[in-house]
Design an enzyme around this catalytic site. Structure first.
Site, PDB file in Angstrom:
ATOM      1  CD  GLN A   1      -2.176   1.336   2.901  1.00 43.13           C
ATOM      2  OE1 GLN A   1      -1.334   1.651   3.737  1.00 43.13           O
ATOM      3  NE2 GLN A   1      -3.432   1.121   3.220  1.00 43.13           N
ATOM      4  N   GLY A   2       0.675   2.118  -0.963  1.00 35.22           N
ATOM      5  CA  GLY A   2       1.447   3.359  -1.005  1.00 35.22           C
ATOM      6  C   GLY A   2       0.583   4.542  -0.674  1.00 35.22           C
ATOM      7  CE1 TYR A   3      -3.893   3.691  -0.571  1.00 35.23           C
ATOM      8  CE2 TYR A   3      -5.018   3.749   1.546  1.00 35.23           C
ATOM      9  CZ  TYR A   3      -5.006   3.401   0.213  1.00 35.23           C
ATOM     10  OH  TYR A   3      -6.086   2.769  -0.322  1.00 35.23           O
ATOM     11  CB  SER A   4       1.878   6.941   5.135  1.00 38.57           C
ATOM     12  OG  SER A   4       0.719   6.511   5.794  1.00 38.57           O
TER      13      SER A   4
ATOM     14  CB  SER B   1       4.125  -3.453   5.753  1.00 35.17           C
ATOM     15  OG  SER B   1       2.797  -3.192   5.426  1.00 35.17           O
TER      16      SER B   1
ATOM     17  CD  GLU C   1      -4.907  -0.063   7.615  1.00 33.83           C
ATOM     18  OE1 GLU C   1      -3.770  -0.500   7.504  1.00 33.83           O
ATOM     19  OE2 GLU C   1      -5.211   1.128   7.433  1.00 33.83           O
TER      20      GLU C   1
END
Lengths: 363, 416
Positions: free
Chosen positions: B127-130, B162, B245
């Protein structure tokens, strides 16, 4: 599968909540609390019309024979309104004790009167939890001697049910020879507790069941104190949120400051799961008696901790006003304080929970 | 109050038990369920899908089992797998977050291409969010994607990715419309982790391990059709999955299992002639935690029951992430205290207990309190949505100060 209140229970809850909203405003609570006997005749008769007083009396004795979850719904609403009426001792523990171990004569005489709200029997089992000030009542096979503290629903009681040091319950008439009654004044002036001093008092022993009745009374009392605390805690959270939404400082309502908002969120976050715990403990009392004592301990100790936090935090959200007598917030604060200590503070109750699971070495 | 699931569910429970008895030995061990599932774990996953024990309600044409949603059956599956100590279906970020997003907002081609191999565990996602500058205020993200010759060209940095090392693919939030208001300028892209221009650097945490990564994008080219939803709609696309989530982090069975492990530790850990359980103070703390775990378990049953009735869950649900993560952390804290001086042993030391798992948990669970929407953001949500308290007032601020205000107000949900 349905974890929650039934439609009937929702209706019961609404009926009591409406009745208390009508008959038991804060001014009336204050008036009662400042009198010599806290119990409100108005509230008693209004709740009597819904049939509250006989809810735990078996049907064959003119009661409604309802469940502990029903009683918990009532206790929660009484706590929410800080209602100055006898309930846990006189209308739950007393009929439970009589129904479980009383003679036919005792049951036939007292249970219908309890159901009508015409009789009040106070219940004293504090020494089965912890002995303080060397209290305790000895039974020599004929007479009772000693002291019982913290009889619940004490003032104006017609009779008493008291546990002896061996864990057997005894019925004692209010005017028994050798019985001295001393009211104890507590922080919570919406309730009444007292001390019973016995010198060679003749009572009537209930069935000797090796402490089983006393254990059931302790479980029931703890679940209902937890439910009362749940209602009082709910009221304190709502009051804090309302106040924070109105009070302005620095040109804005204080509820828009995160410092205040987070206090309210923490109260709600800790309080909300208590509701499910209390419901489950009440349900277990009837449905799964094997685990009833343990979950009653959990409900009592955990709500005790959570609502102490809620009581002080809600008071803080109200700022200086919360500390005054004028606002009356302290009635809920003190109700919660009473619920926490009676039938064992959290530490005593947790020690019992550990022993129930075999986690304590027997000395 | 009726805690029975009913006779048709008893039959279903029996079926699950039979399956576990017959096939349980084929389940992979813990290692097989690492970020990159082993071939055995993929086989196990396929078997579970075939029987409807995972991916249960995902349509058949996309590789799921295709059952009607039935909350109680899902609950029974979780209960029986947990009771048997057998690993249930995979629950990685691809399955729990990307798949529901594609089902809701993906194109038909995207669904057909990505869902089945993701469910099977053959394609792993990260996941590429933050970003370093966009945590709780996620919508402040700066990773840019400009359009050039039919591609998005991406530059920027993600953090807390992660499984980025093991992942085949990433679902990623980027800024495609730099002039739009901050929530309206974001797009949700999916692309291969083999794309030239990606650099993954392990991010070592306080635990001493690198459970996360930093991921850098330099002139990375991604075809324009690898977008989910419309350009500028990425914020809303991503929000469709954040709820998943939050649900994932608060598992009441997990708390009960941790508590049982703590009970065993306290009975086994020797202090002098006795054990940690004999210490009245430690025991008191244990029972207090047990009561709280019970409260969260029954709270979970209440949420389950509410959802059977079609209720959203209300306050009971809003408090789960905050309370569960804190409680898990407290359970580990008591374990360390019960070990006394032994509690400091770590890094594979002589005399270390349970491979240092309690110390690792204690630290990692602090990460979980912060990640997935910090405790402070959770409190804002509880106060504003649950208690309907007023939001932080918006001040007219110069652009430079705007970000600081947004962080302080924390009005946006964050994701780690």
């Amino acid at each position: 599968m349905d974890f929650g209140l039934s439609q009937d229970q929702e209706m019961l809850c609404d009926a009591i909540s409406r009745t208390l909203a009508d008959t038991c405003p804060l001014d009336h609570v204050r008036e009662c609390a400042e009198g010599s006997v806290p119990f409100s005749d108005n509230v008693r008769s209004a709740l009597g019309e819904i049939g509250i007083w006989g809810m735990m009396v078996p049907e064959q004795h003119d009661g409604l024979g309802m469940t502990m979850l029903d009683a918990a719904v009532v206790a929660e609403q009484l706590g929410y309104a800080v209602a100055p009426v006898p309930f846990i001792g006189a209308h739950v523990l007393a009929p439970l004790a009589l129904a479980q171990g009383g003679s036919e004569e005792l049951k036939a005489h007292w249970l219908p009167r309890i159901a009508k709200g015409e009789a009040q029997i106070a219940v004293a089992i504090a020494e089965t939890v912890e002995i303080r000030d060397r209290a305790g009542v000895d039974f020599d096979g004929a007479k009772l001697d000693g002291t019982a503290l913290f009889a619940l629903d004490f003032l104006e009681a017609d009779a008493f049910l008291v546990a002896d040091t061996a864990g057997r319950m005894h019925f004692v008439a209010g005017d028994a020879a050798g019985l001295e009654k001393v009211a104890l004044k507590t922080i919570d002036r919406t309730r009444s507790v007292g001390e019973l001093r016995f010198s060679g008092v003749a009572g009537e022993a209930l069935a000797d069941d090796g402490g089983a009745t006393v254990r059931r009374l302790r479980d029931a009392g703890r679940v209902l104190l937890a439910a009362d605390s749940l209602g009082a805690g709910q009221a304190m959270i709502e009051k804090a949120v309302d106040y924070a939404g109105q009070r302005e400082q620095f040109g804005r309502v204080i509820g828009s400051f995160q410092a205040v908002k987070h206090m309210c969120a923490e109260m709600a976050a800790r309080h909300e799961p208590c509701r499910s715990l209390v419901w489950y403990a009440a349900h277990a009392f009837d449905a799964t008696p094997d685990e009833a004592s343990l979950v009653a301990c959990h409900a009592k100790s955990h709500t005790g901790e959570v609502h102490r936090f809620v009581a002080r935090t809600s008071t803080e959200v109200h700022g200086g006003m919360g500390f005054t007598d004028l606002l009356g917030l302290h009635f809920w604060f003190k109700r919660i304080g009473f619920d926490r200590q009676v039938l064992g503070g959290p530490e005593a109750v947790r020690a019992e929970a550990a022993a129930l699971q075999g986690w304590t070495q027997v000395a | 109050m009726d805690l029975d699931y009913g006779p048709q569910y008893d039959v279903f429970r029996e079926e699950v038990r039979q399956f576990l008895q017959t096939h349980g030995h084929r389940a992979p061990d813990g290692q097989g369920r690492a970020a990159r599932p082993s071939p055995e774990a993929v086989e196990w996953q396929k078997l579970l899908i075939l029987h409807g024990y995972t991916a249960r309600t995902i349509p058949k044409e996309y590789g799921g089992y295709g059952a009607e949603p039935d909350i109680l059956k899902s609950r029974i599956i979780a209960e029986e797998f947990s009771r048997a100590g057998i690993p249930a279906g995979l629950a990685n970020q691809g399955i729990s977050m990307l798949v529901p997003t594609l089902l809701e907002l993906g194109t038909e081609a995207q669904k057909r291409q990505w869902i089945e191999p993701t469910l099977n565990g053959e394609i792993v996602w990260c996941q590429g969010y933050s970003e370093p500058g966009a945590g709780s205020d996620l919508a402040a993200l700066k990773t840019s994607a400009r359009v050039e010759n039919g591609d998005f060209v991406i530059n920027g940095q993600k953090i807390w990715t992660s499984t980025a090392k093991q992942a085949d693919m990433i679902f990623c939030l980027v800024r495609t419309e730099p002039d739009a208001p901050k929530h309206g300028g974001i797009s949700y892209l999916i692309f291969s982790m083999d794309t030239p221009g990606i650099e993954v650097r392990p991010l070592k945490t306080m635990t001493g391990h690198a459970e996360f990564n930093e991921t850098f994008f330099t002139d990375l080219r991604v075809p324009l059709d690898q977008i989910v939803g419309q350009r500028g709609q990425g914020w809303y696309v991503a929000n469709a999955t954040l709820g998943h989530e939050r649900g994932m982090l608060g598992d009441p069975d997990a708390l009960e299992n941790r508590l049982q492990a703590l009970v065993r530790l306290m009975q086994k850990e020797r202090i002098g002639q006795g054990c940690a359980m004999d210490n009245a103070v430690l025991r008191d703390r244990l029972v207090a935690l047990q009561a709280e775990v019970a409260a969260m378990k029954f709270n979970g049953m209440r949420i389950l029951s509410n959802s059977l009735r079609g209720d959203a869950g209300g306050m009971a649900k809003l408090v789960v992430k905050l309370q569960s993560c804190e409680l898990a952390h407290q359970i580990s804290a008591l374990a360390i205290d019960a070990m006394g001086e032994m509690g400091i042993l770590y890094h594979g030391s002589e005399r270390e207990r349970e491979d240092g798992a309690w110390q690792w948990n204690y630290m990692f669970q602090l990460g979980l309190i912060i990640g997935g929407g910090t405790a402070q953001i959770q409190k804002n949500i509880i106060a504003e949505r649950g208690l309907e308290m007023p939001r932080e007032p918006k001040f007219a601020t110069p652009p430079a100060a705007e970000q600081a205000t947004a962080v302080a107000s924390g009005q946006n949900k964050g994701a780690a």
